[in-house]
Design an enzyme around this catalytic site. Structure first.
Site, PDB file in Angstrom:
ATOM      1  N   TYR A 176       1.020  -0.984   0.100  1.00  0.00           N
ATOM      2  CA  TYR A 176      -0.116  -0.092  -0.161  1.00  0.00           C
ATOM      3  C   TYR A 176       1.006   1.274   0.042  1.00  0.00           C
ATOM      4  O   TYR A 176       1.752   1.337   0.958  1.00  0.00           O
ATOM      5  CB  TYR A 176      -1.011  -0.072   1.144  1.00  0.00           C
TER       6      TYR A 176
ATOM      7  N   HIS B 154      -1.190 -40.397  18.845  1.00  0.00           N
ATOM      8  CA  HIS B 154       0.221 -39.661  18.462  1.00  0.00           C
ATOM      9  C   HIS B 154       1.485 -40.706  19.307  1.00  0.00           C
ATOM     10  O   HIS B 154       2.357 -40.939  18.733  1.00  0.00           O
ATOM     11  CB  HIS B 154       0.366 -38.583  19.448  1.00  0.00           C
TER      12      HIS B 154
ATOM     13  N   GLN C 137       9.090  14.879  11.433  1.00  0.00           N
ATOM     14  CA  GLN C 137       8.019  13.974  11.587  1.00  0.00           C
ATOM     15  C   GLN C 137       6.709  14.733  11.897  1.00  0.00           C
ATOM     16  O   GLN C 137       5.503  14.155  11.721  1.00  0.00           O
ATOM     17  CB  GLN C 137       8.354  13.122  12.812  1.00  0.00           C
TER      18      GLN C 137
ATOM     19  N   ASN D 263      -3.307   5.656   6.645  1.00  0.00           N
ATOM     20  CA  ASN D 263      -3.737   6.517   7.548  1.00  0.00           C
ATOM     21  C   ASN D 263      -4.512   5.653   8.516  1.00  0.00           C
ATOM     22  O   ASN D 263      -4.398   4.249   8.598  1.00  0.00           O
ATOM     23  CB  ASN D 263      -4.981   7.332   7.026  1.00  0.00           C
TER      24      ASN D 263
ATOM     25  N   HIS E   8       4.096  15.100   8.288  1.00  0.00           N
ATOM     26  CA  HIS E   8       3.495  14.144   7.771  1.00  0.00           C
ATOM     27  C   HIS E   8       2.025  14.284   7.033  1.00  0.00           C
ATOM     28  O   HIS E   8       1.795  13.845   6.173  1.00  0.00           O
ATOM     29  CB  HIS E   8       3.650  12.828   8.135  1.00  0.00           C
TER      30      HIS E   8
ATOM     31  N   GLU F 160       8.946   4.734  17.266  1.00  0.00           N
ATOM     32  CA  GLU F 160       9.197   4.372  15.898  1.00  0.00           C
ATOM     33  C   GLU F 160      10.484   4.747  15.508  1.00  0.00           C
ATOM     34  O   GLU F 160      11.299   3.929  15.103  1.00  0.00           O
ATOM     35  CB  GLU F 160       8.176   5.111  14.915  1.00  0.00           C
ATOM     36  N   HIS F 161      10.996   6.070  15.774  1.00  0.00           N
ATOM     37  CA  HIS F 161      12.091   6.642  15.491  1.00  0.00           C
ATOM     38  C   HIS F 161      13.022   6.980  16.893  1.00  0.00           C
ATOM     39  O   HIS F 161      12.332   7.864  17.311  1.00  0.00           O
ATOM     40  CB  HIS F 161      12.177   7.678  14.217  1.00  0.00           C
TER      41      HIS F 161
ATOM     42  N   GLU G 133      -0.979 -36.218  27.396  1.00  0.00           N
ATOM     43  CA  GLU G 133      -1.845 -35.358  26.699  1.00  0.00           C
ATOM     44  C   GLU G 133      -3.173 -36.220  26.265  1.00  0.00           C
ATOM     45  O   GLU G 133      -3.905 -35.579  25.512  1.00  0.00           O
ATOM     46  CB  GLU G 133      -1.371 -34.730  25.558  1.00  0.00           C
TER      47      GLU G 133
ATOM     48  N   ASP H 272      14.333   7.517   6.541  1.00  0.00           N
ATOM     49  CA  ASP H 272      13.182   7.669   5.813  1.00  0.00           C
ATOM     50  C   ASP H 272      13.433   7.376   4.318  1.00  0.00           C
ATOM     51  O   ASP H 272      12.674   6.739   3.557  1.00  0.00           O
ATOM     52  CB  ASP H 272      12.499   8.966   5.827  1.00  0.00           C
TER      53      ASP H 272
ATOM     54  N   SER I  19       3.296   8.862  12.463  1.00  0.00           N
ATOM     55  CA  SER I  19       4.639   8.639  12.734  1.00  0.00           C
ATOM     56  C   SER I  19       4.941   9.542  13.763  1.00  0.00           C
ATOM     57  O   SER I  19       4.469  10.368  14.453  1.00  0.00           O
ATOM     58  CB  SER I  19       5.354   9.418  11.450  1.00  0.00           C
TER      59      SER I  19
END
Length: 427
Positions: free
Chosen positions: A128, A417, A255, A210, A258, A324-325, A412, A358, A233
């Site tokens: 996207y 098994h 930042q 968004n 944006h 984030e940064h 179990e 970036d 961001s």
């Protein structure tokens, strides 16, 4: 700008509120669900309707895909300098992706037992690419470019309809995008995940968007893979008293522009003098920016200047925020980077501005936000690959471990098994 100080009685409580920030408002998920349900039920008819409703463009299904001649005609308008910048950034991103690409491996932990992993590229991936007033050309490179380096055969892009920038189309061509659809927002993401009469579904969807796009990706997780749930961001800077005031102000503002107005920019320092100087410099630099209205929203509600007792406390606060940064503009930034336990990406020193990450540094700029760096990683080459465990026993090796299989089968209450081991016992 919002100021906080360790001297305030409610400092910890106010910081805690800062740490607990949502990726998107609750109403975004409700709206996204309605659009997804419509695309699932109506296919192309829903896409036509939503393109007109949200992007004010009348499309027919035949117009969804951007044709090769359209791409070629658009990129002829692109200046040579822009093309060179795109190619240079893509090479550096691809170089990093190739170095970090996981390799098949195996080892023998016990005699007769061979274990390992194999990695296989996904077949069809969707990216996207946001549009709007700030077309993120670099996002093409940081998503599709990495997918191509991972070996993905079919890379499909969706981006809002309208005048798709030539730079975006050129970046898509360079990064190996095979199909481009002029479909935006939630309905574009839903088309990738669910498929329609003319669009084949993908296996994974990556890329920022968004609040509504983010909510849609979360709702579609399970039907397709996604990279992460990323909100607006954000940047956090840890700085000491010797840091460059102009550099810090510029990086905070980078930042803030944006576009959503929900971004956050946080400065943490043990120097009140530095914080005061940065506040003045931010106002000075902001006045010269073309996107001043967007920036002002962030400056008023999302820009925080925080004074801590010392830099160790600044690092503790930064880790709790999980940005984030994260920029560390201090003397010996590597020393403080070791104290950080959660961040999407760390930028060390005065000469490493976040926008380098970036655009062209190498690692993907698709990173966890809203505190999700505490549990999630950013996009990487392995994000576009399937990891498969490989297990092999010899007859002799299995005889030694049949007893373990039998006991777990009994514990179990899974008799079949246990029998799968027992039946292989040597007579």
């Amino acid at each position: 700008m919002i100021r906080l100080s360790f001297k305030q009685a409610d400092f910890e409580a106010r910081c805690a509120a800062l740490f607990d920030r949502p990726a998107y408002p609750p109403q975004a998920e409700t709206a996204a669900r309605e659009i997804i349900d419509a695309v699932r039920a109506e296919g192309n008819r829903a896409l036509v309707r939503f393109a007109e409703k949200f992007d004010h463009v009348k499309l027919t299904p035949e117009m969804f895909q951007v044709s090769a001649p359209e791409v070629e005609a658009a990129i002829k308008k692109l200046p040579a300098a822009d093309k060179k910048a795109i190619r240079s950034a893509l090479k550096q991103i691809t170089d990093f992706a190739r170095v970090t690409k996981p390799l098949n491996w195996s080892f023998s932990p016990r005699s007769g037992v061979k274990l390992g992993e194999k990695y296989t590229p996904l077949d069809r991936v969707g990216v996207y690419i946001p549009g709007g007033t700030a077309p993120l050309v670099s996002t093409v490179l940081h998503t599709a470019g990495i997918a191509k380096a991972a070996g993905v055969k079919e890379i499909v892009a969706v981006t809002p309809p309208g005048n798709i920038p030539p730079a975006t189309l050129y970046a898509m061509k360079c990064a190996g995008v095979k199909e481009i659809y002029r479909l935006g927002g939630v309905y574009g993401v839903a088309a990738l995940a669910l498929g329609t009469e003319t669009i084949r579904p993908v296996e994974k969807i990556v890329g920022p968007g968004n609040a509504y796009v983010t909510a849609a990706k979360k709702l579609l997780f399970g039907k397709v893979g996604i990279d992460l749930v990323a909100g607006p961001s954000e940047i956090l800077i840890v700085a000491d008293r010797r840091a460059n005031v102009s550099f810090i102000a510029a990086d905070l503002l980078s930042q803030a522009e944006h576009g959503s107005g929900l971004e956050q920019a946080v400065l943490v320092s043990d120097s009140q003098k530095l914080l005061d100087a940065v506040a003045t410099e931010v106002e000075k630099q902001a006045a010269k920016l073309p996107r001043i209205e967007t920036v002002k929203k962030v400056m008023d509600k999302g820009m925080f200047l925080i004074c801590t007792k010392n830099l160790d406390e600044a690092c503790r606060l930064a880790s709790s925020y999980a940005p984030e940064h994260l920029e560390i503009q201090t003397e010996n930034p590597e020393k403080y980077a070791k104290k950080i336990t959660a961040a999407g990406a760390i930028f060390l020193g005065d000469w490493t501005p976040e926008p380098a990450g970036d655009f062209c540094a190498g690692p993907s700029h698709v990173l966890p936000t809203a505190g999700s760096a505490r549990a999630f990683n950013g996009l990487e080459t392995v994000s576009f690959m399937r990891r498969t465990s490989i297990v092999k026993y010899t007859q002799k090796a299995l005889q030694k471990e049949i007893g373990i299989i039998e006991r777990f089968g009994a514990m179990e209450m899974l008799a079949a098994h246990g029998n799968a081991g027992s039946i292989r016992k040597e007579k």
